[in-house]
Design an enzyme around this catalytic site. Structure first.
Site, PDB file in Angstrom:
ATOM      1  CG  LEU A  24      -1.788  -0.989   1.520  1.00  0.00           C
ATOM      2  CD1 LEU A  24      -2.425  -1.137   2.718  1.00  0.00           C
ATOM      3  CD2 LEU A  24      -2.945  -0.981   0.314  1.00  0.00           C
ATOM      4  CG  HIS A  25       2.314   3.304  -2.930  1.00  0.00           C
ATOM      5  ND1 HIS A  25       2.015   2.315  -3.744  1.00  0.00           N
ATOM      6  CD2 HIS A  25       2.680   4.293  -4.042  1.00  0.00           C
ATOM      7  CE1 HIS A  25       1.836   2.606  -5.028  1.00  0.00           C
ATOM      8  NE2 HIS A  25       2.235   3.834  -5.238  1.00  0.00           N
ATOM      9  NE  ARG A  26      -1.811   3.631  -7.055  1.00  0.00           N
ATOM     10  CZ  ARG A  26      -1.095   4.217  -7.754  1.00  0.00           C
ATOM     11  NH1 ARG A  26      -0.855   5.535  -7.833  1.00  0.00           N
ATOM     12  NH2 ARG A  26      -0.106   3.460  -8.810  1.00  0.00           N
ATOM     13  NE  ARG A  62       1.590   8.647  -0.049  1.00  0.00           N
ATOM     14  CZ  ARG A  62       1.627   9.900  -0.405  1.00  0.00           C
ATOM     15  NH1 ARG A  62       2.742  10.575  -0.639  1.00  0.00           N
ATOM     16  NH2 ARG A  62       0.616  10.545  -0.189  1.00  0.00           N
TER      17      ARG A  62
END
Length: 372
Positions: A208-210, A243
């Site tokens: 996950l990074h968005r 992030r």
């Protein structure tokens, strides 16, 4: 013919490696084609950059602009200022950019203002979501590109609607799959394989990074809890993007079967993916790899720029509502996930087709003595 090739961020590296290899093959055959590899430094830590160069056999860059860090605007500006100097000192006939990262956009703009032709590999893909930085990068880059190398016919249709000439568009396939097929026999288990006692098909991989998934702390906690509650007790391996790491520290989500690990090298990460029961992600590129390896994939996004991974491959688009996970996981564990197939020209020969086309376009001559 002189080509400048841009690499900036982790998604780029898998795409440039086979192109460089294809150019080197043509050099050995005596074609007068040279390249200069420029690393913008957009991703600058070893796990996000350095290990990929080593594992994929990418030569040391001829230049590293060291432009990482800062906001989107700062990074774009840094790349443009430094790349302009690089291109003035080392002019070329063609700039070749790949993908949709900040470096792709920034370097394309600089080249066009210096009256240098631009070729975009993986051109024409569209999510339709203008809130994504990558979508802006795609649109701007393709607005000024001269030669479009596309992964699917969907991409070509987008470009034609945007007014591009069919003569500029070349359907060649997917360079990232060139790398996947070449390196597949070299995949190697990461340390977590032994540490967690993992077994094939008995764990899940999550990335996950968005912003829609990781920037809101409560939503991130809800999402992870939903995944763990529906994982049937299987381990969930979560290589954490920088992030995402910051917010994970704040919410302190813990579960005995949730394993947070550092970003992995290419060979280690894809070993995990190939052996996994399924992958849960918000990445675009991973959905292409799971499609080719036949691994079930759930994408936590409202749209995708890679619809072929859903229409042909093993991917399903779930959206960003965590409640969509439960029915998808039920389907997975019931053995009802689609088998999927492989899109046309995702055959490991894309880079050869790209370099052959460039030789044709620029009328590159074959000499009796190889150009090294």
């Amino acid at each position: 013919m002189k080509i400048t090739i841009i690499a900036g961020a982790r998604p780029n590296f898998m795409k440039i490696a086979p192109i460089i290899a294809a150019i080197q093959d043509k050099q050995q055959q005596g074609y007068a084609i040279r390249y200069r590899l420029v690393h913008t430094g957009q991703h600058y830590d070893k796990n996000m950059s350095g290990s990929f160069f080593e594992q994929l056999g990418i030569p040391e860059p001829d230049a590293n602009l060291e432009s990482g860090g800062g906001s989107q605007a700062e990074q774009t500006a840094n790349i443009m200022v430094r790349f302009e100097k690089e291109l003035i000192e080392h002019p070329c006939d063609l700039l070749l950019v790949v993908g949709d990262v900040t470096s792709t956009l920034a370097c394309s703009v600089v080249a066009k203002k210096l009256k240098i032709k631009v070729a975009h590999v993986e051109a024409g893909i569209r999510s339709g979501d203008i809130t994504m930085p990558e979508e802006i990068n795609r649109l701007v880059t393709d607005a000024i590109t001269d030669y479009f190398f596309i992964t699917t016919t969907y991409a070509g249709e987008h470009l034609v609607r945007e007014g591009k000439s069919a003569a500029q568009i070349h359907f060649v396939g997917n360079t990232m799959i060139d790398t996947l097929l070449k390196q597949r026999s070299r995949f190697t288990p990461p340390p977590i394989w032994q540490e967690a006692g993992l077994q094939p098909q008995q764990y899940l991989v999550m990335t996950l990074h968005r912003p829609a998934n990781v920037d809101e702390e409560d939503n991130l906690a809800l999402l992870i809890n939903e995944i763990m509650q529906n994982s049937h007790g299987l381990p969930v391996i979560f290589p954490v993007h920088p992030r995402t790491a910051k917010n994970l520290e704040k919410i302190a989500v813990k579960h005995p079967q949730l394993f947070l690990v550092e970003p992995l090298g290419y060979l280690e990460f894809n070993y995990l993916v190939e052996q996994a029961k399924a992958v849960i992600t918000d990445s675009g590129g991973i959905t292409e790899e799971t499609t080719v390896m036949g691994v079930p994939c759930m994408t936590l996004r409202d749209s995708t720029e890679r619809p072929e991974t859903c229409t042909v491959g093993t991917n399903e688009l779930l959206g960003i509502d965590p409640r969509a996970l439960a029915p998808a996981m039920k389907k997975l564990f019931a053995g009802e996930w689609k088998k999927g197939g492989i899109p046309p020209l995702w055959d490991g020969k894309t880079s050869q087709r790209i370099v052959d086309k460039l030789i044709e376009i620029f009328a590159v001559k074959q000499q009796s003595v190889p150009v090294l």
